[in-house]
Scaffold this motif. Structure first.
Motif, mmCIF file in Angstrom:
data_model
loop_
_atom_site.group_PDB
_atom_site.id
_atom_site.type_symbol
_atom_site.label_atom_id
_atom_site.label_comp_id
_atom_site.label_asym_id
_atom_site.label_seq_id
_atom_site.Cartn_x
_atom_site.Cartn_y
_atom_site.Cartn_z
ATOM 1 N N LYS A 1 -18.327 -1.033 6.273
ATOM 2 C CA LYS A 1 -17.238 -0.341 6.977
ATOM 3 C C LYS A 1 -16.045 -1.248 7.246
ATOM 4 O O LYS A 1 -15.147 -0.911 8.017
ATOM 5 N N ASN A 2 -16.068 -2.444 6.617
ATOM 6 C CA ASN A 2 -14.932 -3.381 6.651
ATOM 7 C C ASN A 2 -14.581 -3.883 8.042
ATOM 8 O O ASN A 2 -13.441 -4.317 8.279
ATOM 9 N N ARG A 3 -15.539 -3.816 8.969
ATOM 10 C CA ARG A 3 -15.245 -4.333 10.302
ATOM 11 C C ARG A 3 -15.089 -5.854 10.285
ATOM 12 O O ARG A 3 -14.493 -6.427 11.206
ATOM 13 N N GLN B 1 -7.554 2.986 3.907
ATOM 14 C CA GLN B 1 -9.006 2.872 3.959
ATOM 15 C C GLN B 1 -9.572 2.118 2.747
ATOM 16 O O GLN B 1 -10.685 1.613 2.787
ATOM 17 N N GLU B 2 -8.775 2.081 1.673
ATOM 18 C CA GLU B 2 -9.229 1.325 0.504
ATOM 19 C C GLU B 2 -9.054 -0.165 0.764
ATOM 20 O O GLU B 2 -8.060 -0.589 1.357
ATOM 21 N N GLU B 3 -10.045 -0.959 0.295
ATOM 22 C CA GLU B 3 -9.990 -2.405 0.538
ATOM 23 C C GLU B 3 -9.100 -3.066 -0.509
ATOM 24 O O GLU B 3 -9.286 -2.881 -1.719
ATOM 25 N N GLN C 1 0.831 -1.207 0.000
ATOM 26 C CA GLN C 1 0.000 0.000 0.000
ATOM 27 C C GLN C 1 0.866 1.257 0.000
ATOM 28 O O GLN C 1 0.568 2.237 -0.688
ATOM 29 N N SER D 1 -4.411 4.217 -0.130
ATOM 30 C CA SER D 1 -4.869 4.557 1.217
ATOM 31 C C SER D 1 -5.236 3.292 1.998
ATOM 32 O O SER D 1 -5.837 2.363 1.439
#
Length: 733
Positions: free
Chosen positions: A132-134, A31-33, A23, A29
């Motif tokens: 939210k990728n939790r 935050q991007e998956e 990354q 970022s």
């Protein structure tokens, strides 16, 4: 793929470090998956799913190529599009719609899966959990009860695509393949149950995202006289030791029964002894567990004919498939059966087994020419509706029977004039002999002269014939020469054939008689249209509406005490024996999102049916306070009130049907109707219907809490429990 970076790692470093390094190198970022692939020696790529393991555990070696993939804005992965071999059109790429308003393509009888997915997709907490990728930090790749995280990832892909706002409809191919891989019952493209798919999916998500990596063994706790609250707390603590709660865990379901009617609607045809009356169709309401006698009593109220003057038969292919006894169960009759109820003479007043009348089954047959024109053989084919005819014992002769039948058929059989009759010589070999006195069918009947005895007691014997050596039949029947007339009579077996092997030689055996017609005589004197005609009783026009039931009634049935059957006793842990017991289920606490499954499909020993009863369920303010036995918090009444957020519908019957969904969008609050690819807005008054099958309710305090969480500085509240306990009490008789 045209730019690479080289980095060095220790064998003990984790795959997660490799991901973070990639990354940084490609300025992506956090935050991007993203996800990683490794290229093998043979040139294929393999996913590095578990980023928590070391490079040594993942078998990574120096010089291997690792590819980082970033999820697209439309929720898809570039690698999926590459494998599919298709790219989106410009119109599709530029599409922007309301997130969550997205159809699902029917892959072939997969509407059941689409309906379940749309319902779950519109559960706010669950969808936020994935968006939210939790879920990424809680994927459990080692749980032997799970699916290596693959079901959770496949479901996450669907959610992200549906809520990207970039698709009108998506194709759930990957998800369908994953489901079939881990649950073989869903392989192929047969129709299944949306609730069964839902149950599998919830269990799969629970185990794929279970925070407990190693489950310890715990004893099932027993009350042993302790207060319910103490036992419930202990049971819940035991559960938490094996299953740490996460956001989606509350989505268990509550299967509630529907009040089953003890009545059954049956359609029958009543055949009167009066030959002038056409058969009459009736719609009768009878006890579901009743007997044939109940059917007769219900018909008696419509016709005024005594039940003791009725006989019930199942007619199939122009013959009697079965003639019922009065004490037989109605469950042996299927809804598709053609049931005829015949009026016969009354019962004997002497003894139960002595009858002065005999009820004789009558078949209609037509002679058909042989294919070989050099042969004199004629075939015989059954036609029309068979009859049950009462004949006095003292008139059991062929002559009397011929005239009784001629009278009975007079509505659709024309009597020949004297000019039509054949005046040729007729030699009556044993014209004075009677038909042997056989036993009765289904109880028979007694002397009660009616219109069937209206014919003369003696007459032209040429109107009938008895079996001869050339026409097989019991040897004790009288012999008579044959003469072609309106019709002839022939003893047959219950199948309507003259096969000698099927005859019972017992002189008390019930005979079946066939009326045999020559085609020319049938054409001249038999009116087929009139013979097949019938009338409908007024009751057939009545629409028997099933009274609607309230959802609260179904929940009350769920919590009603039941007595366990002898075949299913309860095992007592104290005396170590199986005991007869009563069982009662009570609700102790309730989850944030409650799924209520209406048990519309009823399976018994004798029947299977779908209950299409209208269940009235509230859109708002479903109050569970009266059903929860745990001491309630008076200051928080909203903890027991629910609002509807989704409904899975089933249209059709047991063997076929179609599934759709009503769902409320979490962002807009607008209700929509999801029918595979099609999505359309609806109003709240369109939601309630007889098709409602699975109901999704959200606790009222949840919506306000979700709104509060969007404000700055707010943290996530503690995750609710996975499965809220149901108090189950057993009382030994």
């Amino acid at each position: 793929m045209d730019k690479t970076h080289t980095a060095e790692f220790s064998q003990t470093d984790s795959i997660d470090l490799v991901l973070r390094t990639a990354q940084d190198q490609f300025v992506v970022s956090p935050q991007e998956e993203t996800r990683l692939w490794v290229k093998n020696a043979e040139g294929s790529f393999e996913r590095l799913c578990n980023t928590r393991v070391s490079l040594r555990t993942a078998s990574l070696k120096s010089g291997q190529l690792v590819v980082m993939e970033t999820r697209s804005k439309d929720g898809t992965w570039p690698s999926q599009q590459t494998r599919a071999g298709s790219s989106a059109t410009k119109e599709e790429e530029e599409f922007h719609g309301q997130p969550g308003i997205c159809g699902l393509t029917n892959l072939g009888n997969t509407c059941f899966m689409n309906s379940a997915l749309q319902c779950l997709s519109n559960v706010p907490q669950l969808t936020e959990y994935f968006l939210k990728n939790r879920y990424l930090d809680e994927l459990n790749f080692c749980n032997p009860l799970g699916m290596k995280g693959e079901i959770a990832e496949a479901y996450a892909d669907l959610v992200k695509q549906a809520w990207s706002g970039r698709h009108r409809s998506i194709v759930p191919n990957v998800f369908k393949t994953k489901v079939g891989h881990f649950a073989s019952q869903f392989l192929g493209y047969q129709q299944h149950d949306s609730q069964e798919l839902l149950s599998f999916l919830l269990d799969g998500l629970h185990e794929d995202l279970n925070r407990v990596k190693k489950k310890e063994y715990v004893e099932q706790c027993d009350a042993a006289g302790r207060p319910d609250q103490e036992v419930a707390v202990e049971a819940w603590q035991n559960h938490k030791r094996r299953n740490v709660s996460v956001t989606f865990d509350p989505f268990c379901y509550l299967s509630v029964p529907l009040p089953v009617s003890h009545k059954r609607v049956m359609e029958v045809f009543f055949v009167s002894m009066d030959p002038r009356r056409k058969p009459e169709q009736h719609r009768l309401v009878v006890p579901k567990k009743g007997k044939i006698s109940d059917l007769c009593m219900a018909l008696a109220k419509h016709t005024g004919v005594s039940p003791e003057r009725m006989m019930v038969a199942d007619v199939f292919s122009h013959r009697f498939y079965k003639i019922f006894q009065l004490d037989e169960s109605l469950s042996t009759i299927l809804d598709r059966d053609d049931i005829f109820i015949y009026e016969v003479s009354g019962r004997s007043s002497i003894t139960e087994n002595t009858r002065e009348d005999v009820v004789i089954p009558i078949y209609l047959r037509e002679r058909t020419p042989a294919r070989d024109y050099n042969s004199s053989y004629y075939g015989l084919m059954l036609f029309g509706h068979p009859l049950l005819v009462s004949v006095p014992r003292d008139r059991l002769s062929w002559d009397a029977l011929y005239h009784i039948l001629l009278y009975r058929l007079s509505r659709y059989v024309t009597r020949p004039s004297s000019d039509d009759e054949d005046d040729g010589d007729e030699k009556d070999v044993e014209g004075g002999k009677n038909i042997p006195k056989p036993g009765n069918v289904a109880g028979g009947s007694s002397q009660d002269p009616g219109p069937e005895q209206a014919g003369p007691s003696s007459g032209v014997a040429s109107g009938s014939r008895a079996p001869t050596d050339s026409s097989p039949g019991p040897s004790h029947w009288p012999q008579r020469t044959r003469r072609k007339h309106l019709f002839t009579l022939q003893t047959v077996n219950s199948n309507g054939t003259s096969d000698r092997s099927n005859f019972n030689e017992d002189t008390q055996a019930q005979p079946y008689i066939a009326i045999d017609w020559d085609p020319e005589m049938k054409k001249r004197y038999y009116d087929e249209v009139e013979a097949e005609g019938y009338v409908k009783h007024d009751c057939v026009g009545y629409v028997l509406k099933k009274a609607p039931v309230r959802l609260q009634e179904c929940i009350e049935l769920f919590t009603t005490m039941e007595t366990l059957e002898k075949e299913n006793p309860w095992y007592c842990p104290n005396c170590k024996q199986h005991q007869l017991a009563t069982k009662k289920l009570d609700l102790w606490t309730l989850p944030e999102t409650l799924i209520i499954h209406l048990k519309r499909f009823s399976y018994t020993k004798f029947s299977r049916e779908k209950l299409d009863t209208l269940v009235e369920f509230p859109i708002r303010d479903l109050d569970f306070s009266e059903f929860v036995i745990k001491p309630q918090d008076e200051s928080a009444p909203e903890l027991y009130k629910y609002d509807l957020i989704a409904v899975s519908n089933h249209y059709g019957g047991l063997r076929d049907g179609h599934y759709t969904t009503f769902a409320c969008n979490k962002d807009s609050g607008q209700w929509h109707y999801f029918d595979d690819n099609s999505v359309s807005p609806v109003t709240e008054n369109q939601i309630e219907s007889k098709a409602a099958y699975v109901l999704f309710y959200q606790r009222q305090d949840v919506a306000s809490r979700l709104k509060t969480k969007t404000q700055p500085g707010q943290s996530d509240p503690p995750a609710p429990p996975a499965y809220d306990p149901i108090s189950e009490s057993m009382d030994v008789n």
